[in-house]
Design a protein around this motif. Structure first.
Motif, PDB file in Angstrom:
ATOM      1  N   UNK A   4       0.858  -1.176   0.000  1.00 53.32           N
ATOM      2  CA  UNK A   4       0.000   0.000   0.000  1.00 53.32           C
ATOM      3  C   UNK A   4       0.892   1.223   0.000  1.00 53.32           C
ATOM      4  N   UNK A   5       0.662   2.142  -0.937  1.00 54.59           N
ATOM      5  CA  UNK A   5       1.486   3.343  -1.045  1.00 54.59           C
ATOM      6  C   UNK A   5       0.595   4.567  -0.890  1.00 54.59           C
ATOM      7  N   UNK A   6       0.836   5.331   0.163  1.00 55.01           N
ATOM      8  CA  UNK A   6       0.164   6.600   0.369  1.00 55.01           C
ATOM      9  C   UNK A   6       1.083   7.707  -0.143  1.00 55.01           C
ATOM     10  N   UNK A   7       0.504   8.695  -0.814  1.00 51.93           N
ATOM     11  CA  UNK A   7       1.327   9.715  -1.455  1.00 51.93           C
ATOM     12  C   UNK A   7       1.955   9.179  -2.727  1.00 51.93           C
ATOM     13  N   UNK A  27       0.707  -3.368  -6.287  1.00 55.72           N
ATOM     14  CA  UNK A  27       0.689  -2.069  -5.621  1.00 55.72           C
ATOM     15  C   UNK A  27      -0.730  -1.525  -5.556  1.00 55.72           C
ATOM     16  N   UNK A  28      -1.141  -1.162  -4.337  1.00 57.19           N
ATOM     17  CA  UNK A  28      -2.350  -0.379  -4.124  1.00 57.19           C
ATOM     18  C   UNK A  28      -1.886   1.054  -3.875  1.00 57.19           C
ATOM     19  N   UNK A  29      -2.243   1.963  -4.758  1.00 57.45           N
ATOM     20  CA  UNK A  29      -1.747   3.332  -4.686  1.00 57.45           C
ATOM     21  C   UNK A  29      -2.893   4.278  -4.347  1.00 57.45           C
ATOM     22  N   UNK A  30      -2.715   5.046  -3.272  1.00 60.29           N
ATOM     23  CA  UNK A  30      -3.750   5.969  -2.837  1.00 60.29           C
ATOM     24  C   UNK A  30      -3.488   7.366  -3.367  1.00 60.29           C
ATOM     25  N   UNK A  31      -4.545   8.025  -3.810  1.00 60.40           N
ATOM     26  CA  UNK A  31      -4.464   9.406  -4.252  1.00 60.40           C
ATOM     27  C   UNK A  31      -5.819  10.056  -4.022  1.00 60.40           C
ATOM     28  N   UNK A  61       3.611  -4.604   3.049  1.00 60.69           N
ATOM     29  CA  UNK A  61       4.255  -3.365   3.435  1.00 60.69           C
ATOM     30  C   UNK A  61       3.371  -2.173   3.148  1.00 60.69           C
ATOM     31  N   UNK A  62       3.626  -1.103   3.894  1.00 64.54           N
ATOM     32  CA  UNK A  62       2.939   0.172   3.679  1.00 64.54           C
ATOM     33  C   UNK A  62       4.007   1.253   3.592  1.00 64.54           C
ATOM     34  N   UNK A  63       3.919   2.061   2.539  1.00 63.41           N
ATOM     35  CA  UNK A  63       4.831   3.188   2.353  1.00 63.41           C
ATOM     36  C   UNK A  63       4.001   4.467   2.387  1.00 63.41           C
ATOM     37  N   UNK A  64       4.437   5.431   3.193  1.00 62.14           N
ATOM     38  CA  UNK A  64       3.697   6.686   3.289  1.00 62.14           C
ATOM     39  C   UNK A  64       4.625   7.861   3.018  1.00 62.14           C
ATOM     40  N   UNK A  84       2.325  -5.839   8.025  1.00 60.59           N
ATOM     41  CA  UNK A  84       3.132  -5.136   7.002  1.00 60.59           C
ATOM     42  C   UNK A  84       4.295  -4.377   7.618  1.00 60.59           C
ATOM     43  N   UNK A  85       5.399  -4.324   6.884  1.00 59.12           N
ATOM     44  CA  UNK A  85       6.499  -3.436   7.256  1.00 59.12           C
ATOM     45  C   UNK A  85       6.099  -2.009   6.903  1.00 59.12           C
ATOM     46  N   UNK A  86       6.483  -1.070   7.749  1.00 54.87           N
ATOM     47  CA  UNK A  86       6.080   0.318   7.587  1.00 54.87           C
ATOM     48  C   UNK A  86       7.299   1.170   7.221  1.00 54.87           C
TER      49      UNK A  86
END
Length: 280
Positions: A4-7, A27-31, A61-64, A84-86
């Motif tokens: 999951x990718x925020x930003x 990839x799940x991409x948030x916008x 994993x989650x990337x912000x 998930x790894x953050x």
């Protein structure tokens, strides 16, 4: 891995997504706004703090890359499946603006530090591996609010102000932060730390501005700005007081932990016109 990718549409996200897809991750991409389709990426219109999806799949994993404190507050109570790894970004402003003469800058520092601690606490309570990256000046996609506005204004006016500044700077390319994020997502990576990340080269503020000027696709007239003019500008424009007073301060990062823990060695500061969204 499902990530999951925020930003995801941010300047770092624009380099991260193609690298993740090249590796083969889902990839799940948030916008907050609709985005053009990309193979391997599923876009979700959402945003912090109140418009986050409730039914997420198991995540690796989650990337912000968004605001740190709202992300940490969401993470503390998010209905996650899996462990998930953050990986999140803060900013060296957490340190460099802590004692600023400008109240708004001190508040930025406070929020960043609170976000870092809230994230650490949330991950500890949930047993999640985590890492926070603290970048210096970020450039590379023409979306930053520091060097890109200067470059574009100079290209438009054909004049480039060159303020005197002895303080060291260490601009870091957004793609190098993306590479560090990928390394931090690896299950074997270190956990539980705040890692500074700067570019692979330290140069004075004056040298940094000079290289930005050299990278422009048009010729510009150099306009040296004497110190007396900087002091006057700081008095007349309170919003500029902090940045102007830091021109003689070193704003750099120690990349030792970055290299030791993640094996990343950022590139030197050699920008071109594409870094500012200007075509040659």
């Amino acid at each position: 891995m499902t990530l999951l990718v925020l930003g995801a549409s941010s300047q770092i996200g624009r380099f991260l997504l193609p690298r993740l897809c090249e590796i083969g991750h889902d990839v799940l991409a948030l916008s907050r706004r609709s985005q053009p389709a990309r193979p391997g990426v599923r876009w979700i219109e959402a945003g912090l703090p109140d418009a986050m999806p409730r039914d997420l799949p198991p995540l690796s994993g989650i990337v912000s890359y968004g605001p740190l404190l709202p992300f940490a507050q969401w993470l503390a109570q998010a209905p996650l499946r899996g462990s998930p790894r953050i990986v999140a970004t803060s900013s060296m402003s957490a340190q460099t603006k802590r004692d600023s003469v400008v109240a708004a800058e001190r508040e930025i520092s406070r929020l960043l530090l609170e976000g870092e601690q809230t994230l650490a606490d949330a991950c500890s309570a949930r047993g999640l591996a985590w890492m926070v990256l603290r970048p210096t000046i970020v450039y590379g996609a023409g979306l930053d609010r520091s060097l890109t506005p200067i470059a574009r204004r100079a290209a438009r006016l054909r004049m480039f102000p060159l303020p005197a500044g002895r303080g060291l700077r260490q601009p870091v390319h957004a793609d190098d932060i993306a590479l560090a994020s990928i390394a931090a997502l690896d299950p074997s990576a270190a956990s539980g730390g705040i890692v500074p990340i700067g570019g692979g080269e330290r140069l004075t503020a004056a040298q940094m501005f000079s290289r930005v000027r050299d990278s422009l696709p048009v010729a510009t007239v150099p306009l040296p700005v004497p110190r007396v003019a900087l002091h006057l500008a700081a008095r007349l424009a309170p919003k500029l007081r902090g940045p102007l007073e830091r021109l003689d301060e070193d704003l750099v990062a120690d990349n030792a932990a970055l290299t030791r823990l993640l094996g990343v060695q950022p590139r030197a500061f050699r920008p071109d016109a594409r870094c500012w969204g200007l075509a040659r």
